[in-house]
Design an enzyme around this catalytic site. Sequence first.
Site, PDB file in Angstrom:
ATOM      1  CB  SER A 141     -17.135  16.001  83.479  1.00 23.47           C
ATOM      2  OG  SER A 141     -18.043  15.027  83.019  1.00 23.47           O
ATOM      3  CE1 TYR A 158     -20.672  16.866  87.153  1.00 21.48           C
ATOM      4  CE2 TYR A 158     -20.980  16.100  84.895  1.00 21.48           C
ATOM      5  CZ  TYR A 158     -20.233  16.134  86.061  1.00 21.48           C
ATOM      6  OH  TYR A 158     -19.051  15.436  86.124  1.00 21.48           O
TER       7      TYR A 158
END
Length: 268
Positions: free
Chosen positions: A155, A168
């Site tokens: 990501s 995350y």
Amino acid sequence: MAKAFEGRVVFITGAAKGQGRAVALAFAREGASIAAFDLGAKIAYPAYNDSSTSDLERLAADVEAVGGRISIHTGDVRRGADVAAAVESAVAFHGGLDILFANAGICAYGLSHELGEDEWGTMIDINLNGAWLTSKHVIPHLIAKKRGVIIYNSSIGGLRGMNRLSHYAASKHALIGLARSQAIELAPHGIRVLSIHPTGVNTPMNDGLAVLEGATPIEIAERSAGNLLPVPWLEPEDVADSVLFLASDKARYVTGSQYVLDAGLLTR
């Protein structure tokens, strides 16, 4: 005319929805056989997760509709026994493996000092440990062929800090270290390893985060991204196009690196 991935077998985690689904369909259209792995059940965290076996069944029907061959495998990427069983079943069905797209992942909000241990642990277990476990069981089959490609779906959160997303971001940063290290280990076997780093993507995950936040998906995208190009998010098919390129012979010398697909976000 021969298709780009004719005769290749792709193992995809988190295949039932979103980016995993788009990647499976894209590979199938290009002649690859698909081994689709997903939980197929709800989990407690994050609360928006509503995976079911019906999603996998729809994927199978859609892959077959474009002329592809697919096997369906259910299990939890956090459990080595589940992953091992899925990989061995896929190899028995397809005759081998050539490409891994380690895509299974979750996302949820929370300040780092307010997260519960279960929340932190679940994020790391699925996003990082699950990716490692899958690669652990796939790699021997790639070594046997003396070729292969492993692509980790990280990501932009793997390349920068993110507010209220420390767990995350930590899991996605760690995938870079895993990919770089495996690239060194596996290069002698003709195996390439890399990570991709999309900005926000228009998937059910984005919708689920919006529900948890009491916001609209577009508000979530703008808050967490802020792309330089005038788009709120990527489509799953945009990610699929990049994965197919990176898995192809056109990228045969790409390994150990991070492929950024961020609509200019990191340049802002």
